[in-house]
Scaffold this active site. Sequence first.
Site, PDB file in Angstrom:
ATOM      1  N   ARG A  20       0.786  -1.652  -0.341  1.00 16.90           N
ATOM      2  CA  ARG A  20      -0.073  -0.218   0.128  1.00 16.90           C
ATOM      3  C   ARG A  20       0.848   1.252  -0.221  1.00 16.90           C
ATOM      4  O   ARG A  20       1.813   1.206   1.172  1.00 16.90           O
ATOM      5  CB  ARG A  20      -0.631   0.364   0.921  1.00 16.90           C
ATOM      6  CG  ARG A  20      -1.513   1.318   1.202  1.00 16.90           C
ATOM      7  CD  ARG A  20      -2.051   1.333   2.755  1.00 16.90           C
ATOM      8  NE  ARG A  20      -3.132   2.848   2.863  1.00 16.90           N
ATOM      9  CZ  ARG A  20      -3.269   3.103   3.675  1.00 16.90           C
ATOM     10  NH1 ARG A  20      -2.497   3.101   5.005  1.00 16.90           N
ATOM     11  NH2 ARG A  20      -3.835   4.181   3.944  1.00 16.90           N
ATOM     12  N   ASN A  76      -0.014   1.824  16.836  1.00 14.44           N
ATOM     13  CA  ASN A  76      -0.114   2.669  15.518  1.00 14.44           C
ATOM     14  C   ASN A  76      -1.244   2.350  15.234  1.00 14.44           C
ATOM     15  O   ASN A  76      -2.189   1.357  14.106  1.00 14.44           O
ATOM     16  CB  ASN A  76       1.062   2.001  13.996  1.00 14.44           C
ATOM     17  CG  ASN A  76       0.583   3.008  12.693  1.00 14.44           C
ATOM     18  OD1 ASN A  76      -0.794   3.508  12.760  1.00 14.44           O
ATOM     19  ND2 ASN A  76       1.343   2.409  12.288  1.00 14.44           N
ATOM     20  N   ARG A 109       1.997  15.367   5.633  1.00 19.46           N
ATOM     21  CA  ARG A 109       1.276  14.948   4.869  1.00 19.46           C
ATOM     22  C   ARG A 109       0.592  15.703   3.600  1.00 19.46           C
ATOM     23  O   ARG A 109      -0.128  17.024   3.917  1.00 19.46           O
ATOM     24  CB  ARG A 109       0.177  13.260   5.878  1.00 19.46           C
ATOM     25  CG  ARG A 109       1.459  12.482   5.952  1.00 19.46           C
ATOM     26  CD  ARG A 109       1.827  11.262   4.790  1.00 19.46           C
ATOM     27  NE  ARG A 109       0.854  10.921   4.545  1.00 19.46           N
ATOM     28  CZ  ARG A 109       0.072   9.872   4.088  1.00 19.46           C
ATOM     29  NH1 ARG A 109       0.556   9.104   5.427  1.00 19.46           N
ATOM     30  NH2 ARG A 109      -0.992   9.241   3.326  1.00 19.46           N
TER      31      ARG A 109
END
Length: 147
Positions: A20, A76, A109
């Site tokens: 991914r 996470n 991001r």
Amino acid sequence: MTQKTIFVLNGPNLDHLGVREPEIYGRETLADVEAMCRAEADAAGFALRFHQTNAEHEMIGWLHEARVGAAGVVINPAAFSYAGYPILDAIKMVDSPVFEVHISNTHRREFEWRANSIITQVATGMITGFGVHGYVLAVRHIAHLRK
């Protein structure tokens, strides 16, 4: 549960790590991450519980298991970072250090919302942007704190 167990918990879509968006998350697989964490924990004399789920209730169950007596938790939360309020509440009950780990630097991001993890407010600390090596750093730090 013994004070010598470190939980490493992974949220949604991390089962596709390595395939991914490898330009963001790298080519290492979750099995690679587990092997690195296990080697670090073993070297420090700690047991490791390593899990991944796409289901919020499973994550909560593992946090409940870690609630009392774990050496620490590395999590996470992935997409649970943004709307996982039941997970946030479960983390509040954990009596050991909890380190939030993100593979990419969520503050750099493409979307601002990625930098706004609700989990951060209850985590002992956060490691972001170190790739999968952030997990190893978190396991190492828990071992250091619990020696």
